[in-house]
Design an enzyme around this catalytic site. Structure first.
Site, PDB file in Angstrom:
ATOM      1  N   GLY A  43      14.742  -6.028  72.710  1.00 26.48           N
ATOM      2  CA  GLY A  43      16.105  -6.242  72.233  1.00 26.48           C
ATOM      3  C   GLY A  43      16.441  -7.716  72.059  1.00 26.48           C
ATOM      4  N   TYR A 148       4.934   9.750  72.546  1.00 25.93           N
ATOM      5  CA  TYR A 148       6.350   9.396  72.501  1.00 25.93           C
ATOM      6  C   TYR A 148       7.224  10.639  72.639  1.00 25.93           C
ATOM      7  CZ  TYR A 148      10.875   8.327  70.384  1.00 25.93           C
ATOM      8  OH  TYR A 148      12.219   8.237  70.124  1.00 25.93           O
ATOM      9  N   PHE A 176      17.849  12.145  64.839  1.00 25.19           N
ATOM     10  CA  PHE A 176      16.899  12.235  63.749  1.00 25.19           C
ATOM     11  C   PHE A 176      16.636  10.790  63.278  1.00 25.19           C
ATOM     12  CE2 PHE A 176      17.287  16.490  64.689  1.00 25.19           C
ATOM     13  CZ  PHE A 176      16.384  17.234  63.972  1.00 25.19           C
TER      14      PHE A 176
END
Length: 333
Positions: A43, A148, A176
């Protein structure tokens, strides 16, 4: 406003990431107090809203996590932190199981020790694997085809036991394809794997061409179809989930717009938005890419009283393009 009457102290993990930073900003705008956790390995510190309390924390260290809970007032947790690159998960599955399961357990354990009872979990459509039906509902078969997706599904399975044993209410939100940007926050991944920013990087000249993997699928134009959900709509769903968490009978919600766009349609939208040609080449299919991934999100519409505002691909691409033009170098840390 309802959110102002019900203002909470909310801990957000992965708060400096693409989606996490937008959620933090939405929570601040809704008058919540936010404790923003991130180890900044992926991040950006400058993506975190200045009114949030930022704490550099590595979730793999339980003592660090426990210290945050003992030092801060916390009413609820939104758990965004994790590893998400599918290709990398195939090369280093242990990294993903540690980050997405063990680190999450550290958060849950700190919650139970400090009697924090509200937990919203960032999950993914990757838990479904190759779709057995289109669109995918929350009751569709879950058979992930990569570490994952498997790590996210395994963590989902842990949560009912923390509800049963410790009374921690939880909501699972299965995203999604997150896309788009706000006026100030957008995608700036160290390793970019998402279609829209790759297309826009190509438009800006930082990539020479777009590589399209597979144009021979059984779809309307031969390319893969995906359900693109704007990051602001994802953030609003988290606020709804927090507001209603103790009233919800269902625990799992798909977040999508309910229809999909093909890779070639996204490329065409980007060409219209940018006014640029955007060179593309066609390559062979990638292993494990299903032809169609589209959400059936009726449950979220009904239970969470949530409706996405961005449902047209051009508006989603336009928001990302405006952000790219404003911040061509992303975040300068």
């Amino acid at each position: 406003m309802l959110y102002k009457r019900a203002a909470m102290h909310i801990l957000v993990t992965g708060a400096a990431g693409y989606i996490g930073s937008v959620i933090v900003a939405e929570l601040i705008n809704a008058n919540h107090t936010v404790i923003a956790l991130d180890n900044l390995s992926l991040g950006h510190r400058n993506a975190v809203h200045p009114d949030a309390t930022f704490v550099a924390t590595d979730l793999s260290d339980f003592n660090q996590v426990a210290a945050v809970f003992s030092e801060q007032k916390i009413d609820a947790v939104i758990h965004m932190a994790g590893q998400s690159l599918v290709g990398e998960s195939m090369q280093d599955p242990g990294k993903f199981f540690r980050a997405n399961i063990l680190n999450g357990l550290n958060v849950l354990e700190a919650m139970r020790h400090n009697k924090v009872k509200k937990f919203v979990f960032s999950s993914t459509a990757a838990v479904y694997g190759v779709p057995t039906e289109v669109p995918l509902s929350e009751n569709s078969q879950c058979a992930p085809i990569n570490p994952y997706g498997a790590s996210k599904l395994q963590f989902e399975k842990i949560l009912p036991w923390y509800l049963h044993t410790y009374g921690i209410d939880y909501t699972i939100l299965r995203y999604f394809n997150a896309a788009g940007a706000t006026d100030t926050l957008g995608e700036a991944h160290l390793t970019e794997s998402h279609l829209i920013p790759i297309i826009l990087d190509t438009a800006l000249g930082s990539r020479s061409e777009l590589e399209i993997f597979g144009t021979d699928y059984d779809t309307r134009d031969g390319s893969c179809i995906r359900d693109y959900i704007h990051v602001s709509d994802l953030a609003s769903a988290h606020l709804k989930a927090l507001e209603l968490i103790q009233q919800l009978e269902n625990r799992v919600y798909n977040l999508g717009i309910g229809h999909g766009y093909s890779t070639l349609e996204v490329l065409d939208a980007a060409r219209k938005v940018t006014g640029m040609t955007i060179t593309a080449t066609h390559s062979a299919r990638r292993p494990g890419d299903p032809p169609v991934l589209v959400a059936k999100a009726d449950r979220a519409h009904i239970d969470l009283q949530w409706t996405p505002r961005f449902t047209e691909i051009e508006s989603i691409v336009l928001s990302a393009w405006r952000w790219k033009l404003k911040y061509p170098n992303g975040y300068v840390d």
